[in-house]
Structures are given as C-alpha cells and as structure tokens.
Design an enzyme around this catalytic site. Sequence first.
Site, PDB file in Angstrom:
ATOM      1  N   SER A 120       0.848  -1.195   0.000  1.00 15.18           N
ATOM      2  CA  SER A 120       0.000   0.000   0.000  1.00 15.18           C
ATOM      3  C   SER A 120       0.881   1.243   0.000  1.00 15.18           C
ATOM      4  O   SER A 120       1.754   1.403   0.853  1.00 15.18           O
ATOM      5  CB  SER A 120      -0.909   0.006   1.230  1.00 15.18           C
ATOM      6  OG  SER A 120      -1.846   1.056   1.142  1.00 15.18           O
ATOM      7  N   THR A 141     -10.517   1.789 -14.812  1.00 15.86           N
ATOM      8  CA  THR A 141      -9.479   2.685 -15.317  1.00 15.86           C
ATOM      9  C   THR A 141      -8.434   2.928 -14.242  1.00 15.86           C
ATOM     10  O   THR A 141      -8.766   3.245 -13.095  1.00 15.86           O
ATOM     11  CB  THR A 141     -10.102   4.026 -15.757  1.00 15.86           C
ATOM     12  OG1 THR A 141     -11.096   3.772 -16.749  1.00 15.86           O
ATOM     13  CG2 THR A 141      -9.048   4.959 -16.313  1.00 15.86           C
ATOM     14  N   CYS A 175      -7.112   1.391  11.762  1.00 18.50           N
ATOM     15  CA  CYS A 175      -8.408   1.011  11.192  1.00 18.50           C
ATOM     16  C   CYS A 175      -9.374   0.540  12.269  1.00 18.50           C
ATOM     17  O   CYS A 175     -10.558   0.367  12.007  1.00 18.50           O
ATOM     18  CB  CYS A 175      -8.208  -0.097  10.156  1.00 18.50           C
ATOM     19  SG  CYS A 175      -7.324  -1.516  10.797  1.00 18.50           S
TER      20      CYS A 175
END
Length: 397
Positions: free
Chosen positions: A207, A245, A332
């Site tokens: 990430s 995309t 998180c």
Amino acid sequence: MFHYFDHNATTPVCKEVLEALPELAKAWGNPSSIHWGGRQPKNILRDARKAVAEAVGAGSPLEIVFTSGGSEANNTVIKGLFDYYQTAQFLTPEQRLRTHYMCSAVEHPAVIKAMEHIQALGARVDFIPVNRRGEIDLDFYQAHLSEETALVSVMFANNETGTLFPIKQMAEMAHKKGALFHTDAVQGFGKVPVNLQDLGVDFASFSGHKFYSIKGSGFLYSRKGSNFSSLINGGGQERHRRGGTENTLGIGCLGVVAKRVGLIAEKAEALAKLRDHMEARILSEIPDVTVTAGETPRLPNTSSLVVKGADGETMLMSLDIKGYAVSTGAACSSGNPEPSPVLLAMGLSREEAQNSLRISLGWETTAEEVNGFIEALKVVVARLRSLNNNEGDSCHV
C-alpha cells in the site's frame, strides 16, 4: 509544535512525490486510449510497474497488479483464489480438493475478515496461534498443512508490535504441500528491504501510503502462473486481473517512491538505533513499562509498550494535547472500545492490552523529537497514575 509518531498508520507524503504531483496530474488521459491522450499515462504506468517490480524484487513487471491499496490486494488474493478453485474450468483433481486455508491469528482485519468471508462460503480455515513474544506457532502450522491446503496468508510484519515472521521458511513449507503462499507486506516495504524472489512467495500485498506515497494506490505481486479470479470485473486493465481505469496519478507516485528503494537499508539502521534509544530511556526512567515482543525480531521503527496503571486511550489523548501523535493499535480499529485483538491473541490480559501504546517512527523522525516525546510521556504517565491512586478502588467496577 506537532510531532508524528504514528508511521504504521500512514506516512507523510515525501518531498519527491510532492514535487512530481503537478506534472503527473497533467497526464489526464485514459491509459487504455490508443490516441495521443493515452500515451503519456500509459508510459507512466509502464515506468511505475518497472520501478516497483525492481524495488520489491519481483521477477517481472508483469507480475505487478495495481490496486487501490493493501486491503484490496489482500481480498483479491483470498477471495479470488477461493472463487477460482470453486469455478474455474480445467482444474486438476488435486486443485478441486484444496478447500483449506490458513492465516495467522494476528493478521490485519483485511485478511481476517476475508478469511471469515470464504469460511462462511464453505472453506475450512485455520488461524495459526502466536505466543506472548509474537512468534508464530510453527508446530501448529506444520501439523495443519496438508494436500488440501489451497493458500496460506501470513503477514511480513505485524502492524502493532512490528514482529517479523519467518516468511521464507513458511512459504517453503507450504510449497512442499503444493499450497500457495501470500504475505501482506504492507508494513514491510519502506521500513526494511523486501525481496520477493528470495522470500519465494506467490502473492504479496503493498500500500503506497505506508511508504511515503499518496493514499488510494497500492499493488499486488502475483507470481507468474499464480491464478485467481478477478475481484473487480470490468475492462481488460491489468491483464484482466483488475478491472477499472487505472489511477494514473497514484500509480505514478508509487513509481517515484520506488526509485528511492536504495535508502531503505540506511534508514532502517538509523531507525533501529533511534527506537532502541527511546525504549532504553523509557524502561529506565518510567517504572512498570514493558516492551511487547521486545526480544523478537521486529521492524526497526516500531515499539509497542504496556504501561501499567495508565489507560492507553487516555495516554493517547493526553499526548495529542502535547502535540505528539501516537496510537493504541491499528488505526483502522480506532474508536473500538475493545482491546486490540492482536495483543489478546498474543496472550496479553485485557488490562495489559488496554494499557498499551504503539509508537512508530519514520524517516524524518529526529533524536530531539524522541527525547521530547519521552519527557512528555513521563509527565502523562505520572499524572494518570497519580489520578488512579487518588481515586482508589472507587474507579473500578
């Protein structure tokens, strides 16, 4: 004055990325377009794919699949492989029998919840225990690996304690049973050198915002020949492995940071010295503090402390007022009143887990900042312990 000690949650965007952003943003065309508008974006993707492949020791740029981040990459591997083994044609009889999955008990929620998801769909899942030192139970792992195991997923390094896991050894053990191996390497790259070919894994997740790039971009390493069903169906982007995309801006930034890979070993050494200095001072100057997994190989920037008699959330808020950003665990899970599942899985008591603090340093952290943090922590802990002593038993239910 603000001081950031929470680099395992996210990292500041590095100077090189900030400087590159304006030019990257000008490449607004669709990379899939054949006309002139798509050429520059397509070149950005090609250059970034090559840069990140070299940075993590992939065998080929074509083994890199760009994603929105680590959580998507983790879900792609686990759910995508389960779906592939359930639905793909031309599977071997051996593959059809592989309905068993394994991961450690201290994985990131993106892995734990993905495993629970496929478990609800019929997969058999084993969670490998760890001990109080954060070490994974290799005897349990060996005993539960079998010819029915499809995938093992064990993180490169734990996001809360920094514990490093024996990925190379575990991947070799999995391969002897014909199983595939995935590692969530989100917390590794940018803190220590990562070489995927040396580790011998089949999949790895990364990430960008964990290594000084912008949020919303990451990538999955998928070794050549390692198949899975696409998590996101759409166009033919990413060689039909991830529809949609491409995020040209985010991917271009990944490439910029990946070219700084040579700095990682140097930064790791400096961070380890700074972290060890911090822990030594805290342990000698603040009584009744322990370092969780302190004797286990760890990331050089990470320190998880148990501070007896001081609630972790209260310490965090008190330090925040003084300008120091720290964490009590995974970002998180912030706002969750329950203690860290990772620390509980390691065998810490609920009280110890609630009295924990995570400090994670970064490339720009200075010795002066660390020493200032220690002084602030001493004041905060002394105050909280004094309040607890004055309240006596009346503060407990």
